[in-house]
Enzyme design. Structure first.
Site, PDB file in Angstrom:
ATOM      1  CB  SER A  73      -0.931   0.010   1.212  1.00  0.00           C
ATOM      2  OG  SER A  73      -1.977  -0.897   1.026  1.00  0.00           O
ATOM      3  CE  LYS A  76      -3.714   0.644  -1.141  1.00  0.00           C
ATOM      4  NZ  LYS A  76      -4.446   0.233   0.081  1.00  0.00           N
ATOM      5  CE1 TYR A 200      -4.953  -1.156  -4.443  1.00  0.00           C
ATOM      6  CE2 TYR A 200      -5.312  -3.522  -4.524  1.00  0.00           C
ATOM      7  CZ  TYR A 200      -5.122  -2.364  -3.800  1.00  0.00           C
ATOM      8  OH  TYR A 200      -5.082  -2.421  -2.424  1.00  0.00           O
ATOM      9  CE1 TYR A 252      -5.045   1.662   4.259  1.00  0.00           C
ATOM     10  CE2 TYR A 252      -3.285   0.625   5.493  1.00  0.00           C
ATOM     11  CZ  TYR A 252      -3.833   1.032   4.298  1.00  0.00           C
ATOM     12  OH  TYR A 252      -3.152   0.817   3.134  1.00  0.00           O
ATOM     13  CB  VAL A 270      -0.101  -5.983   4.127  1.00  0.00           C
ATOM     14  CG1 VAL A 270      -1.362  -5.481   4.789  1.00  0.00           C
ATOM     15  CG2 VAL A 270      -0.273  -6.112   2.627  1.00  0.00           C
TER      16      VAL A 270
END
Ligand code: DON
Length: 316
Positions: A73, A76, A200, A252, A270
């Site tokens: 992530s 991103k 993605y 998050y 992760v």
């Protein structure tokens, strides 16, 4: 809020990193390596690397800082910068800018909020961003643009996608497929789900080491410019806003706790990596694969907490 943070000399930074690594070795909890992407479950949970790149041009590292890991992530952040470069503020019609307070792969808010994800860093938000990056291109080209961006900001053409990780996630991406289909039903994806997820999954599978990742974040610590070459990646205002989103949404449903403990804009993955930005001074990458319940590196967060406290680098 502090007005300015103080840099550390190369020697002091190296001493601090060595001390943090010694200290982290006895941290009582290690967390669990992500196993919902089978390829990530193979990673040695004992790994620990850290690299600090400064806007002055120093790169200080320790532990397993030269070993490649899956940035997941953290990618991103780069796709957000690319999507903003492509469609600017129109992006915010399709993705929100609020912390979600839910897990990175949660679907619950999408129903109430009619397929508009809370922010660009939860999976749903990053899938919409992949759709934006894909517009006007074949998936292969879109993936190429993302890779080109990462290579450009690091000045390192060796950075590549790990095909085994991309395949592993493609085979097991049930939740992401659900999120994408759900958003498609609300009209918030412009391309077929499989094509968007292809982009993605591949950007999540980019492999980098801590040194490369720390260098990749430097433009965010330097008002959007790559120190040294002074090439502009994003405008100063955009760099400030990306940092704001990293601070409020980058971890998050642990973003509040991370701001409380560390006090730096950051993004986790992760794979166990965390990229943290010290505005005006430095970009830090840590990697320790054991994760907290929220999916963020447990020891990595501890190391950053200690580093920010000792160096006086919290922005608060
Ligand atoms: O989509 C996924 O689930 C992964 N490719 C990325 C999730 C992730 O890294 C969450 N971060 N802590």
């Amino acid at each position: 809020m502090k007005t300015a943070l103080t840099p550390l000399s190369r020697e002091d930074l190296q001493k601090l990193i060595d001390e943090l690594l010694r200290d982290a070795a006895s941290y009582p909890e290690k967390g669990l390596v992500a196993d919902y992407i089978p390829e990530l479950a193979k990673v040695d949970p004992e790994k620990l690397g850290i690299a600090v790149a400064t806007v002055e041009g120093d790169l200080v590292k320790g532990g397993d800082a030269d070993e490649l890991f899956s940035i997941q992530s953290i990618s991103k952040v780069f796709t957000l910068a690319l999507a903003l470069g492509k469609i600017g503020d129109d992006l915010w019609k399709r993705v929100g800018r609020e912390p979600s307070g839910t897990s990175f792969d949660s679907i619950v808010q999408l129903e109430h909020e009619r397929g508009v994800p809370r922010n660009p860093f939860i999976n749903a938000g990053a899938i919409v961003i992949a759709d934006v990056v894909l517009a006007g291109h074949q998936p292969r080209e879109a993936i190429g643009h993302i890779l080109h961006f990462v290579r450009f900001v690091t000045n390192d053409d060796s950075i590549a996608i790990d095909p085994a990780v991309a395949r592993s996630e493609t085979e097991r991406g049930y939740r992401n497929r659900a999120l994408a289909n759900y958003m498609q039903a609300f009209g918030n994806l412009m391309h077929p789900v499989d094509l968007v997820l292809g982009v993605y999954f591949h950007h999540c599978a980019i492999a980098m080491n801590c040194c490369q990742l720390a260098r990749a974040g430097l433009f965010l610590a330097n008002e959007g410019r790559i120190p040294g070459s002074n090439a502009s990646v994003v405008s100063p205002a955009r760099a400030r806003r990306i940092n704001a989103l990293m601070l409020t949404c980058g971890q998050y449903n642990a973003s509040g706790d991370f701001a409380f403990r560390v006090g730096l804009p950051s993004k986790s993955g992760v794979g166990g990596g965390i990229l943290a930005i010290v505005p005006g001074l430095a970009s830090i990458a840590v990697w320790s694969p054991g994760l907290s319940d929220q999916g963020n590196s447990l020891v990595g967060t501890y190391v950053l907490e200690r580093l920010a406290a000792t160096a006086g680098w919290s922005i608060f």
